[in-house]
Enzyme design. Structure first.
Site, PDB file in Angstrom:
ATOM      1  N   HIS A  18     -30.604  -7.294 -52.290  1.00 29.07           N
ATOM      2  CA  HIS A  18     -31.499  -6.392 -53.239  1.00 29.07           C
ATOM      3  C   HIS A  18     -30.174  -5.650 -53.870  1.00 29.07           C
ATOM      4  O   HIS A  18     -30.258  -5.653 -55.269  1.00 29.07           O
ATOM      5  CB  HIS A  18     -32.057  -5.242 -52.780  1.00 29.07           C
ATOM      6  N   ARG A  91     -33.136 -16.848 -53.964  1.00 24.32           N
ATOM      7  CA  ARG A  91     -32.119 -17.050 -53.127  1.00 24.32           C
ATOM      8  C   ARG A  91     -31.763 -18.565 -52.668  1.00 24.32           C
ATOM      9  O   ARG A  91     -31.348 -19.268 -53.439  1.00 24.32           O
ATOM     10  CB  ARG A  91     -32.479 -16.510 -51.539  1.00 24.32           C
ATOM     11  N   SER A 129     -35.256  -9.061 -45.667  1.00 21.70           N
ATOM     12  CA  SER A 129     -35.737  -7.976 -45.195  1.00 21.70           C
ATOM     13  C   SER A 129     -36.364  -8.208 -43.587  1.00 21.70           C
ATOM     14  O   SER A 129     -36.099  -7.489 -42.797  1.00 21.70           O
ATOM     15  CB  SER A 129     -36.582  -7.171 -46.012  1.00 21.70           C
TER      16      SER A 129
HETATM   17  P1  ADP Z   1     -41.526  -9.224 -52.084  1.00 23.27           P
HETATM   18  O1  ADP Z   1     -42.560  -8.808 -51.278  1.00 23.27           O
HETATM   19  O2  ADP Z   1     -42.042  -8.783 -53.669  1.00 23.27           O
HETATM   20  O3  ADP Z   1     -40.910 -10.562 -52.105  1.00 23.27           O
HETATM   21  P2  ADP Z   1     -38.839  -8.365 -51.370  1.00 23.27           P
HETATM   22  O4  ADP Z   1     -38.407  -6.936 -51.203  1.00 23.27           O
HETATM   23  O5  ADP Z   1     -38.603  -9.087 -50.293  1.00 23.27           O
HETATM   24  O6  ADP Z   1     -40.337  -8.005 -51.994  1.00 23.27           O
HETATM   25  O7  ADP Z   1     -37.693  -8.781 -52.715  1.00 23.27           O
HETATM   26  C1  ADP Z   1     -37.809  -8.459 -53.586  1.00 23.27           C
HETATM   27  C2  ADP Z   1     -37.127  -9.072 -54.528  1.00 23.27           C
HETATM   28  O8  ADP Z   1     -35.764  -9.305 -54.193  1.00 23.27           O
HETATM   29  C3  ADP Z   1     -37.515 -10.713 -54.716  1.00 23.27           C
HETATM   30  O9  ADP Z   1     -37.291 -11.262 -55.986  1.00 23.27           O
HETATM   31  C4  ADP Z   1     -36.484 -11.258 -53.596  1.00 23.27           C
HETATM   32  O10 ADP Z   1     -36.552 -12.816 -54.029  1.00 23.27           O
HETATM   33  C5  ADP Z   1     -35.468 -10.715 -54.072  1.00 23.27           C
HETATM   34  N1  ADP Z   1     -34.415 -10.477 -52.752  1.00 23.27           N
HETATM   35  C6  ADP Z   1     -34.633 -10.226 -51.487  1.00 23.27           C
HETATM   36  N2  ADP Z   1     -33.657 -10.370 -50.663  1.00 23.27           N
HETATM   37  C7  ADP Z   1     -32.661 -10.922 -51.498  1.00 23.27           C
HETATM   38  C8  ADP Z   1     -31.244 -11.273 -51.394  1.00 23.27           C
HETATM   39  N3  ADP Z   1     -30.666 -11.536 -49.967  1.00 23.27           N
HETATM   40  N4  ADP Z   1     -30.442 -11.779 -52.289  1.00 23.27           N
HETATM   41  C9  ADP Z   1     -31.176 -11.986 -53.622  1.00 23.27           C
HETATM   42  N5  ADP Z   1     -32.478 -11.675 -53.888  1.00 23.27           N
HETATM   43  C10 ADP Z   1     -33.014 -11.229 -52.664  1.00 23.27           C
END
Ligand code: ADP
Length: 162
Positions: A18, A91, A129
């Site tokens: 993130h 990703r 996560s």
């Molecule tokens: P959501 O439940 O909205 O998917 P997340 O916290 O899992 O919430 O993810 C928020 C955003 O961050 C999403 O666009 C997700 O694709 C992106 N994201 C999560 N992990 C990564 C990562 N390792 N690298 C790049 N983007 C990520």
């Protein structure tokens, strides 16, 4: 022109993936609002307050990044703030279909909206996560994949729930 973007998500908890996306976006936008979804009933490990606190201690330290809580429709949240761009991370290919669907739905709900997708550094491509939580729950180390405060919070949470 002040270019603002909203980066919405659950952030349960924030990972270095993130943070990588936020840092990349800072090169393109003047202001980033990280919008933390407050959705009761979602099966989350951390409370909204804890998720916000971890973001504040990490991303919140960067200038031009602010952390907010949001509930309800994302497009309503953007409209209220006069912001027209949504930031999401991409990703693997597996993210694409879901993100494509959401982006088109958001555009249908509010035609001025554009969604912008950024790819993280390769080392974070397989990071999520949920995977982080699973590894820590089973006793694995996640050093280098999440900020120190998050690692501590995870260890504490799982020590308490054991
Ligand atoms: P959501 O439940 O909205 O998917 P997340 O916290 O899992 O919430 O993810 C928020 C955003 O961050 C999403 O666009 C997700 O694709 C992106 N994201 C999560 N992990 C990564 C990562 N390792 N690298 C790049 N983007 C990520």
């Amino acid at each position: 022109m002040n270019r603002e973007v909203v980066y919405p998500g659950t952030f349960d908890p924030v990972t270095n993936g993130h943070l990588d996306i936020i840092k990349r976006a800072l090169q393109m936008f003047d202001q980033i609002t990280v919008a933390v979804v407050d959705k009761p009933g979602k099966n989350l490990l951390f409370t909204t307050r804890e998720r916000i606190e971890m973001l504040q201690a990490t991303a919140g330290k960067l200038s031009n990044v602010k952390i907010e809580r949001f509930e309800g429709l994302l497009v309503d949240y953007l409209q209220q703030r006069n912001i027209f761009v949504i930031l999401r991370g991409l990703r693997a290919v597996s993210d694409f279909e879901y993100e494509f669907q959401i982006a088109l739905m958001n555009r249908k709900l509010y035609s001025n909206i554009e969604s912008v997708f950024l790819m993280p550094s390769q080392e974070y491509t397989y990071l999520s996560s949920s995977l982080i939580k699973e590894v820590v729950r089973l006793g694995g180390k996640v050093e280098g994949l999440v900020p120190g405060v998050v690692e501590e919070a995870l260890n504490k949470k799982f020590a308490l729930t054991k």
